[in-house]
Motif scaffolding. Structure first.
Motif, short mmCIF file in Angstrom:
data_model
loop_
_atom_site.label_atom_id
_atom_site.label_comp_id
_atom_site.label_asym_id
_atom_site.label_seq_id
_atom_site.Cartn_x
_atom_site.Cartn_y
_atom_site.Cartn_z
N THR A 61 -6.69 -10.95 57.06
CA THR A 61 -8.18 -10.38 56.93
C THR A 61 -8.37 -8.87 57.48
N LYS A 86 -9.91 -5.84 54.94
CA LYS A 86 -10.97 -4.86 55.73
C LYS A 86 -10.38 -3.63 55.66
N VAL A 128 -11.91 -16.12 49.90
CA VAL A 128 -11.25 -16.44 51.02
C VAL A 128 -11.26 -17.88 51.29
N GLU A 184 -9.90 -20.69 54.46
CA GLU A 184 -9.77 -20.88 55.86
C GLU A 184 -9.36 -22.37 55.85
N ASP A 191 -13.94 -15.93 58.50
CA ASP A 191 -13.47 -14.69 57.55
C ASP A 191 -14.64 -14.00 56.75
N LEU A 220 -15.42 -9.96 56.37
CA LEU A 220 -15.29 -8.97 55.14
C LEU A 220 -16.69 -8.95 54.49
N GLU A 262 -7.38 -14.58 49.28
CA GLU A 262 -6.75 -14.78 50.58
C GLU A 262 -6.73 -16.42 50.97
#
Length: 325
Positions: free
Chosen positions: A18, A22, A38, A40, A47, A51, A93
């Motif tokens: 992360t 960024k 993203v 998690e 996150d 972001l 991600e």
């Protein structure tokens, strides 16, 4: 329409994905519009708050691996994101405990006419190559296997013995030929994103399933009547508990730092409304980092560990860090 340049940025828990994203967002061409998908491991979604600053389009898939059940949560989330507008780049991600091979499979099976898959970046903490718990983890190995570029992080905490162990293990796994660079404090040159993707690994024939239930139940929004809500998750040998707190619940920074600094866990992430403003916390490998933020909707905190913890006791300790009403 031309396909969207797309990068997967993967790496194990706490390696700095992360933070790197960024920094990429901070240095991207000013007129370009990027999107982030993203994922998690935990359930509360932190996150996204980190972001989303600056107007970036972010779609979160919390609660485990986005590729569970033949990639369904990823397909739904990515379709919703791509319907918003035309993007100049997409960054995906996956959770540090997710399966990048299945993520690749979903992209190539269902989105080949929409995305232009570029380099897969795998972030690595050299210290993990001296940890049997990491070396024996299939996901850790998969993340290395799919890499078009290896990006070493946490070098300020790395000793020569860790670097030597990393080089030996990469050679043993026949990965010494992969390009290797470093990212200090998340800084990485943008040109790496445009490197081509190579099919290094054989994709699985079918998706997998390791305990996620999709569509996942949505975490209730904290309210004045129920100002603190929580949810637990487990999978891949890890356990998590997350809390979301109504914005009327404000933390005392000193109490938070004292509490978090004494915790034993693999990972803690938080976005908190405090008496001194909004802060983000990131605890990994015993190192606590903080960041000031401009805004957030509520406070969120997530703890992840490779063993179950006394979540009720942690919840009580967390509430002791709140300022008086």
């Amino acid at each position: 329409m031309s396909r969207i340049p797309t990068n997967i940025i993967t790496g194990f828990l706490g390696v700095g994905k992360t933070t790197l994203i960024k920094q990429l967002l901070a240095t991207k061409p000013e007129l370009e519009c990027w999107a982030i998908l993203v994922n998690e491991f935990g359930e509360v979604g932190i996150d996204g708050a980190l972001l989303r600053e600056g107007g970036t389009a972010v779609k979160e898939i919390p609660g485990g691996c986005m590729c569970c059940v033949a990639g369904l949560p990823m397909q739904v989330g990515l379709t919703q994101l791509l319907r918003q507008k035309r993007f100049d780049r997409l960054i995906i991600e996956p959770t540090g405990l997710g399966h990048p091979l299945e993520v690749l499979q979903t992209l190539q099976t269902h989105f080949a006419d929409v995305i232009d898959l570029k380099a897969c970046l795998t972030l690595i903490d050299p210290r993990h190559f001296s940890s049997e718990r990491h070396l024996s983890n299939d996901t850790f190995h998969q993340q290395l296997e799919v890499a078009d570029l290896l990006v070493a992080t946490k070098l300020d905490l790395t000793e020569n013995a860790h670097l030597n162990a990393m080089q030996r293990q990469l050679a043993a796994w026949q990965l010494s030929d992969r390009p290797l660079t470093q990212a200090n404090n998340g800084q990485l040159a943008l040109h790496w994103l445009d490197q081509p993707h190579q099919a290094h690994a054989v994709l699985p024939e079918t998706g997998h399933h390791h305990g996620g239930n999709y569509p996942a139940a949505t975490l209730p929004t904290p309210s004045e009547a129920q100002p603190i809500v929580s949810k637990r998750h487990q999978g891949q040998g890890y356990y998590s508990c997350g809390w979301a707190l109504h914005p009327a619940k404000v933390f005392e920074p000193d109490a938070v730092f004292h509490w978090v600094s004494g915790l034993t866990c693999d990972r803690l992430k938080a976005v908190l409304i405090t008496t001194d403003g909004i802060i983000a916390l990131n605890l990994a490998d015993g190192v606590l980092k903080t960041l000031e933020l401009d805004e957030c909707d509520d406070s969120r905190l997530e703890v992840i560990h490779h063993q179950p913890l006394d979540w009720d006791a942690l919840a009580e300790q967390m509430q002791h860090c709140l300022a008086p009403a």
